[in-house]
Motif scaffolding. Structure first.
Motif, PDB file in Angstrom:
ATOM      1  N   LEU A 125       0.827  -1.208   0.000  1.00  0.00           N
ATOM      2  CA  LEU A 125       0.000   0.000   0.000  1.00  0.00           C
ATOM      3  C   LEU A 125       0.863   1.260   0.000  1.00  0.00           C
ATOM      4  O   LEU A 125       0.531   2.257  -0.652  1.00  0.00           O
ATOM      5  CB  LEU A 125      -0.931  -0.009   1.214  1.00  0.00           C
ATOM      6  N   SER A 126       1.981   1.211   0.712  1.00  0.00           N
ATOM      7  CA  SER A 126       2.897   2.353   0.707  1.00  0.00           C
ATOM      8  C   SER A 126       3.458   2.579  -0.692  1.00  0.00           C
ATOM      9  O   SER A 126       3.552   3.724  -1.159  1.00  0.00           O
ATOM     10  CB  SER A 126       4.017   2.125   1.717  1.00  0.00           C
ATOM     11  N   ARG A 127       3.823   1.485  -1.374  1.00  0.00           N
ATOM     12  CA  ARG A 127       4.338   1.611  -2.741  1.00  0.00           C
ATOM     13  C   ARG A 127       3.287   2.188  -3.683  1.00  0.00           C
ATOM     14  O   ARG A 127       3.623   2.845  -4.674  1.00  0.00           O
ATOM     15  CB  ARG A 127       4.811   0.251  -3.255  1.00  0.00           C
ATOM     16  N   GLN A 128       2.015   1.939  -3.386  1.00  0.00           N
ATOM     17  CA  GLN A 128       0.932   2.461  -4.211  1.00  0.00           C
ATOM     18  C   GLN A 128       0.653   3.946  -3.937  1.00  0.00           C
ATOM     19  O   GLN A 128      -0.177   4.547  -4.590  1.00  0.00           O
ATOM     20  CB  GLN A 128      -0.351   1.658  -3.962  1.00  0.00           C
ATOM     21  N   GLY A 129       1.338   4.496  -2.945  1.00  0.00           N
ATOM     22  CA  GLY A 129       1.192   5.912  -2.658  1.00  0.00           C
ATOM     23  C   GLY A 129       0.255   6.245  -1.519  1.00  0.00           C
ATOM     24  O   GLY A 129       0.017   7.428  -1.237  1.00  0.00           O
ATOM     25  N   TYR A 130      -0.277   5.247  -0.833  1.00  0.00           N
ATOM     26  CA  TYR A 130      -1.161   5.513   0.303  1.00  0.00           C
ATOM     27  C   TYR A 130      -0.345   5.956   1.510  1.00  0.00           C
ATOM     28  O   TYR A 130       0.770   5.483   1.745  1.00  0.00           O
ATOM     29  CB  TYR A 130      -1.961   4.262   0.668  1.00  0.00           C
ATOM     30  N   GLU A 131      -0.919   6.852   2.285  1.00  0.00           N
ATOM     31  CA  GLU A 131      -0.336   7.255   3.568  1.00  0.00           C
ATOM     32  C   GLU A 131      -0.803   6.240   4.612  1.00  0.00           C
ATOM     33  O   GLU A 131      -1.941   6.285   5.066  1.00  0.00           O
ATOM     34  CB  GLU A 131      -0.797   8.668   3.952  1.00  0.00           C
ATOM     35  N   VAL A 132       0.061   5.330   4.975  1.00  0.00           N
ATOM     36  CA  VAL A 132      -0.320   4.214   5.838  1.00  0.00           C
ATOM     37  C   VAL A 132       0.050   4.509   7.290  1.00  0.00           C
ATOM     38  O   VAL A 132       1.181   4.907   7.593  1.00  0.00           O
ATOM     39  CB  VAL A 132       0.359   2.905   5.386  1.00  0.00           C
ATOM     40  N   LEU A 133      -0.923   4.293   8.185  1.00  0.00           N
ATOM     41  CA  LEU A 133      -0.650   4.260   9.607  1.00  0.00           C
ATOM     42  C   LEU A 133      -0.695   2.793  10.021  1.00  0.00           C
ATOM     43  O   LEU A 133      -1.763   2.173  10.037  1.00  0.00           O
ATOM     44  CB  LEU A 133      -1.676   5.064  10.399  1.00  0.00           C
ATOM     45  N   ALA A 134       0.459   2.233  10.326  1.00  0.00           N
ATOM     46  CA  ALA A 134       0.591   0.807  10.615  1.00  0.00           C
ATOM     47  C   ALA A 134       0.508   0.582  12.115  1.00  0.00           C
ATOM     48  O   ALA A 134       1.355   1.073  12.876  1.00  0.00           O
ATOM     49  CB  ALA A 134       1.918   0.288  10.065  1.00  0.00           C
ATOM     50  N   PRO A 168      -2.583 -12.694  -2.786  1.00  0.00           N
ATOM     51  CA  PRO A 168      -4.038 -12.664  -2.958  1.00  0.00           C
ATOM     52  C   PRO A 168      -4.736 -11.606  -2.090  1.00  0.00           C
ATOM     53  O   PRO A 168      -5.709 -10.993  -2.531  1.00  0.00           O
ATOM     54  CB  PRO A 168      -4.467 -14.081  -2.554  1.00  0.00           C
ATOM     55  N   ILE A 169      -4.246 -11.408  -0.870  1.00  0.00           N
ATOM     56  CA  ILE A 169      -4.819 -10.375  -0.016  1.00  0.00           C
ATOM     57  C   ILE A 169      -4.530  -8.991  -0.590  1.00  0.00           C
ATOM     58  O   ILE A 169      -5.405  -8.109  -0.625  1.00  0.00           O
ATOM     59  CB  ILE A 169      -4.263 -10.476   1.414  1.00  0.00           C
ATOM     60  N   ILE A 170      -3.310  -8.775  -1.035  1.00  0.00           N
ATOM     61  CA  ILE A 170      -2.949  -7.483  -1.611  1.00  0.00           C
ATOM     62  C   ILE A 170      -3.829  -7.187  -2.826  1.00  0.00           C
ATOM     63  O   ILE A 170      -4.360  -6.075  -2.969  1.00  0.00           O
ATOM     64  CB  ILE A 170      -1.454  -7.475  -1.994  1.00  0.00           C
ATOM     65  N   GLU A 171      -3.986  -8.166  -3.696  1.00  0.00           N
ATOM     66  CA  GLU A 171      -4.827  -7.987  -4.886  1.00  0.00           C
ATOM     67  C   GLU A 171      -6.261  -7.648  -4.499  1.00  0.00           C
ATOM     68  O   GLU A 171      -6.887  -6.757  -5.099  1.00  0.00           O
ATOM     69  CB  GLU A 171      -4.801  -9.258  -5.732  1.00  0.00           C
ATOM     70  N   ALA A 172      -6.793  -8.353  -3.501  1.00  0.00           N
ATOM     71  CA  ALA A 172      -8.179  -8.124  -3.090  1.00  0.00           C
ATOM     72  C   ALA A 172      -8.353  -6.752  -2.453  1.00  0.00           C
ATOM     73  O   ALA A 172      -9.350  -6.055  -2.708  1.00  0.00           O
ATOM     74  CB  ALA A 172      -8.628  -9.220  -2.129  1.00  0.00           C
ATOM     75  N   VAL A 173      -7.392  -6.343  -1.625  1.00  0.00           N
ATOM     76  CA  VAL A 173      -7.472  -5.025  -0.994  1.00  0.00           C
ATOM     77  C   VAL A 173      -7.425  -3.922  -2.047  1.00  0.00           C
ATOM     78  O   VAL A 173      -8.237  -2.973  -2.021  1.00  0.00           O
ATOM     79  CB  VAL A 173      -6.335  -4.852   0.032  1.00  0.00           C
ATOM     80  N   LEU A 174      -6.506  -4.023  -2.990  1.00  0.00           N
ATOM     81  CA  LEU A 174      -6.400  -2.996  -4.026  1.00  0.00           C
ATOM     82  C   LEU A 174      -7.661  -2.942  -4.875  1.00  0.00           C
ATOM     83  O   LEU A 174      -8.109  -1.851  -5.284  1.00  0.00           O
ATOM     84  CB  LEU A 174      -5.172  -3.252  -4.902  1.00  0.00           C
ATOM     85  N   TYR A 175      -8.249  -4.106  -5.145  1.00  0.00           N
ATOM     86  CA  TYR A 175      -9.516  -4.133  -5.882  1.00  0.00           C
ATOM     87  C   TYR A 175     -10.601  -3.384  -5.119  1.00  0.00           C
ATOM     88  O   TYR A 175     -11.309  -2.531  -5.687  1.00  0.00           O
ATOM     89  CB  TYR A 175      -9.952  -5.567  -6.137  1.00  0.00           C
ATOM     90  N   LEU A 176     -10.754  -3.684  -3.827  1.00  0.00           N
ATOM     91  CA  LEU A 176     -11.825  -3.060  -3.050  1.00  0.00           C
ATOM     92  C   LEU A 176     -11.593  -1.563  -2.879  1.00  0.00           C
ATOM     93  O   LEU A 176     -12.549  -0.778  -2.890  1.00  0.00           O
ATOM     94  CB  LEU A 176     -11.941  -3.739  -1.690  1.00  0.00           C
ATOM     95  N   LEU A 177     -10.344  -1.145  -2.732  1.00  0.00           N
ATOM     96  CA  LEU A 177     -10.061   0.283  -2.579  1.00  0.00           C
ATOM     97  C   LEU A 177     -10.375   1.068  -3.847  1.00  0.00           C
ATOM     98  O   LEU A 177     -10.588   2.285  -3.793  1.00  0.00           O
ATOM     99  CB  LEU A 177      -8.597   0.496  -2.190  1.00  0.00           C
ATOM    100  N   ALA A 178     -10.400   0.380  -4.981  1.00  0.00           N
ATOM    101  CA  ALA A 178     -10.681   1.052  -6.256  1.00  0.00           C
ATOM    102  C   ALA A 178     -12.093   0.815  -6.759  1.00  0.00           C
ATOM    103  O   ALA A 178     -12.569   1.542  -7.636  1.00  0.00           O
ATOM    104  CB  ALA A 178      -9.691   0.569  -7.321  1.00  0.00           C
ATOM    105  N   SER A 179     -12.768  -0.189  -6.216  1.00  0.00           N
ATOM    106  CA  SER A 179     -14.088  -0.565  -6.732  1.00  0.00           C
ATOM    107  C   SER A 179     -15.112   0.537  -6.481  1.00  0.00           C
ATOM    108  O   SER A 179     -15.188   1.101  -5.388  1.00  0.00           O
ATOM    109  CB  SER A 179     -14.545  -1.860  -6.066  1.00  0.00           C
ATOM    110  N   SER A 180     -15.912   0.811  -7.491  1.00  0.00           N
ATOM    111  CA  SER A 180     -16.914   1.870  -7.379  1.00  0.00           C
ATOM    112  C   SER A 180     -18.283   1.379  -6.940  1.00  0.00           C
ATOM    113  O   SER A 180     -19.128   2.177  -6.533  1.00  0.00           O
ATOM    114  CB  SER A 180     -17.064   2.588  -8.727  1.00  0.00           C
ATOM    115  N   TYR A 181     -18.503   0.060  -6.994  1.00  0.00           N
ATOM    116  CA  TYR A 181     -19.880  -0.427  -6.791  1.00  0.00           C
ATOM    117  C   TYR A 181     -19.906  -1.711  -5.953  1.00  0.00           C
ATOM    118  O   TYR A 181     -20.700  -2.608  -6.201  1.00  0.00           O
ATOM    119  CB  TYR A 181     -20.541  -0.659  -8.153  1.00  0.00           C
TER     120      TYR A 181
END
Length: 236
Positions: free
Chosen positions: A26-35, A203-216
């Motif tokens: 998520l950090s590599r994707q540019g998100y400001e992460v609070l871990a 698989p978790i990373i893929e699913a999280v990125l999908y949900l963070l971008a999904s519009s519906y």
């Protein structure tokens, strides 16, 4: 931990295994992460673009510290990924602890941080549950019961916070073997899925990125178990 946040994406259980890999991605994707981590930060301390916060989420006082910090320092919240988890044998004491981590903590944080979620242009809550929550487990009754409760939180919060906040569940099967697992156990476990390999955190990373971008997508469960449910259906 620093004293300023903009629009953080919170990841709990972020210092080990899948949580650590997810935080890095998520950090590599540019998100400001609070871990958020329970004990030692481990590799999190070496990540320059990731802010950290120590909290034992089974402890209400630690959760209040995290909440107060965010209400004081964050303008809004991009999302919360509830990844913190405990995998413990069945006992009444362990049931209480897993209830606190898997159910009480997500409920507490979701409720208390709703004002910050609603201030963001787009916000998500993602509950990392477990594939076994859908079918139970005779060997880990307390674990699967509390994970099932976490999955149910998705339905209620999705309805409560729509349309401003999207709330979804990810239900993984096997991702990473424990370090002390035997070869016999690994081989038997891999055979339970149609895709019989250890996939790691991807698989978790893929699913999280999908949900963070999904519009519906809200109130839904994304299952990433390599087709394990079909093996169980075949053997029923």
């Amino acid at each position: 931990m620093t004293d300023s946040l903009s629009v953080p994406l919170i990841v709990t259980g972020a210092n080990k295994r899948v949580g650590l890999a997810l935080t890095k991605a998520l950090s590599r994707q540019g998100y400001e992460v609070l871990a958020v981590y329970r004990e030692q930060p481990g590799e999190l301390a070496e990540l320059e673009q990731v802010q950290t916060f120590q909290a034992d989420l089974s402890c209400p006082e630690d959760r209040e510290r995290l909440i107060d910090y965010l209400l004081t320092h964050a303008l809004s919240i991009r999302g919360i990924i509830h990844n913190a988890s405990r995998w413990l044998d069945d006992s009444l004491e362990h049931l209480r602890l897993m209830y606190q981590v898997h159910l009480e903590a997500p409920y507490h944080l979701n409720q208390a941080l709703t004002p910050l979620l609603l201030k963001a242009p787009r916000a998500d809550i993602i509950h990392i549950s477990d594939d076994s929550a859908l079918r139970g487990s005779r060997n880990h009754i307390a674990y699967t019961a509390t994970k099932a409760g976490l999955s149910n939180l998705t339905l209620s919060f999705a309805e409560k916070l729509a349309p401003s906040v999207r709330v979804n569940t990810i239900a993984p099967g096997l991702l990473l073997f424990k370090e002390d697992s035997t070869v016999t156990y690994q081989q038997a476990t891999l055979k339970k899925a149609l895709l019989p390999y250890e996939p790691g955190a991807e698989p978790i990373i893929e699913a999280v990125l999908y949900l963070l971008a999904s519009s519906y997508t809200t109130g839904s469960t994304v299952t990433v178990n390599g087709g394990r449910h079909l093996r169980h259906a075949r053997n029923a």
